[in-house]
Design a protein around this motif. Structure first.
Motif, short mmCIF file in Angstrom:
data_model
loop_
_atom_site.label_atom_id
_atom_site.label_comp_id
_atom_site.label_asym_id
_atom_site.label_seq_id
_atom_site.Cartn_x
_atom_site.Cartn_y
_atom_site.Cartn_z
N ASP A 122 13.76 -84.24 -31.55
CA ASP A 122 12.09 -84.84 -31.99
C ASP A 122 12.75 -86.46 -32.57
O ASP A 122 11.68 -87.12 -32.45
CB ASP A 122 12.24 -84.09 -33.20
CG ASP A 122 11.84 -82.34 -33.32
OD1 ASP A 122 11.45 -82.08 -32.07
OD2 ASP A 122 12.15 -81.94 -34.16
N SER A 123 13.53 -86.69 -33.08
CA SER A 123 14.16 -87.88 -33.38
C SER A 123 14.30 -89.08 -32.07
O SER A 123 13.84 -90.40 -32.49
CB SER A 123 15.34 -88.40 -34.26
OG SER A 123 15.43 -87.49 -35.27
N ILE A 125 12.42 -88.87 -29.30
CA ILE A 125 10.94 -89.62 -28.41
C ILE A 125 10.14 -89.81 -29.49
O ILE A 125 9.01 -90.37 -29.15
CB ILE A 125 10.28 -87.70 -27.93
CG1 ILE A 125 9.67 -87.01 -29.50
CG2 ILE A 125 11.38 -86.62 -27.34
CD1 ILE A 125 9.20 -86.05 -29.11
N LYS A 126 10.66 -90.22 -30.48
CA LYS A 126 10.33 -91.12 -31.33
C LYS A 126 10.66 -92.62 -31.17
O LYS A 126 10.29 -93.84 -31.76
CB LYS A 126 10.31 -91.20 -32.77
CG LYS A 126 9.64 -89.50 -33.26
CD LYS A 126 9.55 -89.54 -34.65
CE LYS A 126 8.67 -88.09 -34.81
NZ LYS A 126 9.47 -87.29 -36.72
N THR A 127 11.41 -92.42 -30.69
CA THR A 127 12.26 -93.88 -30.95
C THR A 127 11.81 -94.77 -29.14
O THR A 127 11.25 -94.25 -28.14
CB THR A 127 13.49 -93.89 -30.36
OG1 THR A 127 14.07 -93.44 -29.02
CG2 THR A 127 14.05 -93.49 -31.61
N GLN A 128 12.35 -95.73 -28.56
CA GLN A 128 11.35 -96.38 -27.62
C GLN A 128 12.77 -96.38 -26.44
O GLN A 128 12.30 -96.45 -25.08
CB GLN A 128 11.85 -98.13 -27.46
CG GLN A 128 10.40 -98.84 -28.62
CD GLN A 128 10.76 -100.04 -28.22
OE1 GLN A 128 11.45 -100.64 -28.98
NE2 GLN A 128 9.18 -100.82 -29.31
N ASN A 142 12.19 -81.21 -22.48
CA ASN A 142 11.39 -80.92 -23.63
C ASN A 142 10.53 -79.47 -23.67
O ASN A 142 10.35 -78.78 -24.88
CB ASN A 142 10.32 -81.57 -23.30
CG ASN A 142 9.19 -82.32 -24.24
OD1 ASN A 142 9.49 -82.33 -25.07
ND2 ASN A 142 8.16 -81.69 -23.35
#
Length: 232
Positions: A122-123, A125-128, A142
Motif C-alpha cells: 500500500d505504501s 504504490i503511493k510513491t513515484q 497487486n
C-alpha cells in the motif's frame, strides 16, 4: 560598424559553437538530474521490495498456522451439526457459543484468524517509485494482495462480526446458525489454502527478480543438504 563579409564565417562558426556548448550543458544537467532521480526511485523500489518480502513471509507463517486449525475445526463442527440434527433435544437451552466452545483446542485465540498485512505494498504504490517496477510484477503482486483482501481478510471480518452477533448467544435456530458458522470456517480454510500458494509464488517472484544470486545460493545449499542426507 559594418561587419566585414570576410569575417562572417568566423562569427557564424563561433555562434554555432556557443549554441552547441550551451545546449550540451543544459542537456547534460537535465540528464544528470534525471539520472539522479531515477537512481533515487530505484533505491526506494529496492527498499520497498525488501519490506514486501518480509511482510509476505510473515503472512505466510500466519496462514500456515491458521489453515490447519480452521480445516480441523469446521470438520469437527460438521460432526456436531449431524449429531444435533439427529438429536434435536440436545439443543434445548444451549447457545451456539457453548456448542462452539466445547470444540476448541486452542484457548489463546478461539477464532484462530491470521493477521495479514499489506502495508508495504500500500505504501509502495503511493510513491513515484511505483512507475519503475516491471508491469508484469506490479500486476502479479497487486493481484495477490487484492485476492488476500477480498478473500481471507473479508471472511475473517465476517467471522468476527458473526461472533459478536446475537446468533452466538441465542437459544433459537441453533442448527441454522451453526451451519452458517461451519460454512464460514470452511470458506476461510479454503481461502487460506489458496492464499498460501499465492503468497509463496509472490515471494518467489520478487526474490528471483531482485535477488537471483541469493536464490541460487539457497537452492544450492538445500540441494547439498539433501545429497548429504541421502549419503548418510
Amino acid at each position: 560598424m559594418k561587419l566585414n563579409p570576410k569575417n562572417w564565417n568566423s562569427v557564424i562558426t563561433t555562434n554555432v559553437l556557443q549554441f552547441i556548448f550551451i545546449f550540451s550543458s543544459v542537456y547534460f544537467a537535465f540528464w544528470l538530474t534525471e539520472r539522479r532521480s531515477m537512481k533515487d526511485l530505484e533505491n526506494v523500489e529496492k527498499k520497498a521490495v525488501e519490506a514486501m518480502i518480509t511482510e509476505l513471509k510473515n503472512n505466510l507463517g500466519a496462514l500456515k498456522d491458521s489453515q490447519p486449525y480452521h480445516d480441523t475445526l469446521f470438520n469437527k463442527l460438521f460432526v456436531v451439526y449431524d449429531s444435533l440434527v439427529a438429536n434435536p433435544t440436545e439443543l434445548n437451552g444451549i447457545t451456539l457459543q457453548e456448542i462452539f466452545s466445547g470444540q476448541l483446542t486452542r484457548s489463546y485465540n478461539t477464532l484462530g484468524l491470521p493477521y495479514l498485512s499489506s502495508v508495504s505494498w500500500d505504501s509502495f504504490i503511493k510513491t513515484q517509485a511505483f512507475v519503475v517496477m516491471d508491469y508484469d510484477i506490479v500486476n502479479a503482486i497487486n493481484t495477490h494482495f487484492r485476492g488476500q483482501q477480498n478473500g481471507v481478510v473479508t471472511t475473517a471480518n465476517r467471522l468476527s462480526d458473526f461472533f459478536l452477533s446475537e446468533a452466538m448467544f441465542s437459544t433459537e435456530n441453533q442448527e441454522t446458525h451453526l451451519l452458517q458458522l461451519i460454512y464460514l470456517f470452511r470458506e476461510i480454510s479454503g481461502q487460506e489454502n489458496s492464499l498460501i500458494t499465492s503468497t509463496t509464488n509472490a515471494i518467489k517472484l520478487l526474490e528471483e527478480t531482485y535477488y537471483p544470486d541469493m536464490v541460487v545460493r539457497v537452492d544450492t545449499l538445500e540441494e547439498s543438504k539433501l545429497q548429504k542426507a541421502d549419503t548418510l
